[in-house]
Design an enzyme around this catalytic site. Sequence first.
Site, short mmCIF file in Angstrom:
data_model
loop_
_atom_site.label_atom_id
_atom_site.label_comp_id
_atom_site.label_asym_id
_atom_site.label_seq_id
_atom_site.Cartn_x
_atom_site.Cartn_y
_atom_site.Cartn_z
N ASP A 147 19.63 28.28 15.60
CA ASP A 147 20.06 27.01 16.18
C ASP A 147 21.40 26.57 15.59
OD1 ASP A 147 19.84 24.80 17.78
OD2 ASP A 147 18.53 23.69 16.44
N CYS A 202 3.05 27.30 34.33
CA CYS A 202 2.93 25.84 34.46
C CYS A 202 2.13 25.48 35.72
CB CYS A 202 4.31 25.18 34.53
SG CYS A 202 5.16 25.10 32.95
N CYS A 205 0.75 21.90 37.13
CA CYS A 205 0.68 20.91 36.04
C CYS A 205 1.99 20.11 35.96
CB CYS A 205 0.44 21.63 34.72
SG CYS A 205 0.48 20.56 33.28
N CYS A 212 6.37 11.77 29.48
CA CYS A 212 7.63 11.45 28.81
C CYS A 212 7.87 9.94 28.82
CB CYS A 212 8.79 12.18 29.49
SG CYS A 212 10.37 11.77 28.72
N CYS A 255 10.69 13.38 19.16
CA CYS A 255 9.57 12.97 20.00
C CYS A 255 8.84 14.24 20.39
CB CYS A 255 10.11 12.27 21.25
SG CYS A 255 8.85 11.88 22.48
N CYS A 258 5.97 15.49 25.13
CA CYS A 258 5.82 16.53 26.16
C CYS A 258 5.03 17.71 25.64
CB CYS A 258 7.19 16.95 26.71
SG CYS A 258 8.30 17.65 25.50
N CYS A 262 0.77 19.09 26.53
CA CYS A 262 0.77 20.39 27.21
C CYS A 262 -0.56 21.12 26.97
CB CYS A 262 1.94 21.24 26.71
SG CYS A 262 1.99 22.86 27.51
S1 SF4 Z 1 2.69 20.20 30.18
FE1 SF4 Z 1 3.03 22.39 29.65
S2 SF4 Z 1 1.99 23.53 31.29
FE2 SF4 Z 1 2.21 21.41 32.02
S3 SF4 Z 1 4.15 21.45 33.18
FE3 SF4 Z 1 4.67 20.82 31.10
S4 SF4 Z 1 5.23 22.71 30.04
FE4 SF4 Z 1 4.16 23.32 31.92
#
Ligand code: SF4
Length: 367
Positions: A147, A202, A205, A212, A255, A258, A262
Amino acid sequence: LSPSTHSQLTPDQASALAIDIKRWAMELGLSACAITDTDLGDHETHFINWLNDGFHGEMDYMERHGTKRSRPDELEPGTLRIISARLDYFPPNATDAHAVLANNELGYVSRYALGRDYHKVLRRRLQKLADRITESSGEFAYRAFTDSAPVLEKAIAEKAGLGWIGKHSNLLSEKTGSWFFLGELYTDLPLPVDPPQPSAHCGSCTACITACPTDAIVAPYRVDARRCISYLTIELDGPIPLEFRKPMGNRIYGCDDCQLVCPFNKFASPTQLDDFHPRHNLDSTTLVELFAWSETEFNERMQGSPIRRIGYWNWLRNIAVALGNAPHTQQVTDALQQRANSNNSIVREHVGWALKQHRATTNNNER
Ligand code: SF4
C-alpha cells in the site's frame, strides 16, 4: 527492476519455484499468496472512470501517477509477474465491533488499525519471502509494495485468484471474508500464473450498500471516497463536511460497517499475529479519555500504529465529531469545553460544532 538472469528459467524450473514460493509464504506467516501477470484489463477503465467522476476526492496522488497504477511495468519496467500476498488481520480478542459501535461513549477504531502498522508487518514478510527466493535461486529482480506506491492491489489479487472485488470495492473470498491486507512483489521471474477467481459471489446481496452510514457505495462496485468515513477520518485534511458528521457516530479512525455486515465475514480467519491485537486499549477506550491525550501522549502511544500518520490534530478533529454525537453528559461537555480554544482552527471549529449538538440536546430536553 534490474534484469535478472532468472528470465532464463525453464518452464519446469519456474513451476517448481512457484510451488516453493507459495509454501515459503505460508511458512513466513502470510495467509495466502498467488501469482499473476501485468495485464489488468478492464480494471484500468474502471479506475479511470472512478477518477473522472472525482470519487477520489483530495487524493490527488491517485491522478498524478496516471496509468502507472494500472500498468505495473510502467511503474517498474521489466515487471513480468506479480506475487500477490494476503495477510489476515482480524483481531479475535478485541472488544466486539458491534458493541463498540452501539456505545457512543467509546471511540470506534477500524479493526485493521487497533494494533501495529501493517505496512511494516507485511513488508517484513514480503522481504523475507524475497530473501528466501534469493537464497534458493540466486539474485532476482523484485520490488515489494505494501500500500506504499501506485499499485492496483485489489485488481491484482483478484486476477491472481485470491478473491473477488465485492460491491463495497474490497477484495473478499468465500472462504476467508475480507479482513486482510494485501501486499505485492513485482518481479521479472517468469513464473506460471494462477487462474483468476472464476466468478464473484455477491449475487443479489446488497448488505454493504444498505449498511454504509454515509451512502458512500453509490452503486454496486462504485464507492465515492468523498462520502466514505474511512476517507473522511484518515485521508481528508481539513474540515469534515457537515452532512457526514452525524452519520460518523463514534467512528474516529476508519469504518468497518460494509465489512461487518458482509455474510462472507462469518467465515473470516482471525489473525495469527499478535501484531494486530489491540494496543493501548484502542478497542474500548472512552472518547473523553482519548480526547484528553496531549500531543506527546498521542505520539508516544501511537508509535508504530497506522493512526500516527493522520497526526494529532486530525485525531482530535475526529474525536470532537464523535463527542458531538456522544450522550449528553457533563463529562463530555467539559472535555469539549477544555479544547474550545484549541490552537488549531480545525479542532476549534469541530469542537464548536460538537458543543452546538449538546446545546441542541439541552434545549430539546427543556422544551
Ligand atoms: S455485503 Fe459482501 S457479499 Fe454482500 S454485496 Fe457487499 S461485498 Fe458482496
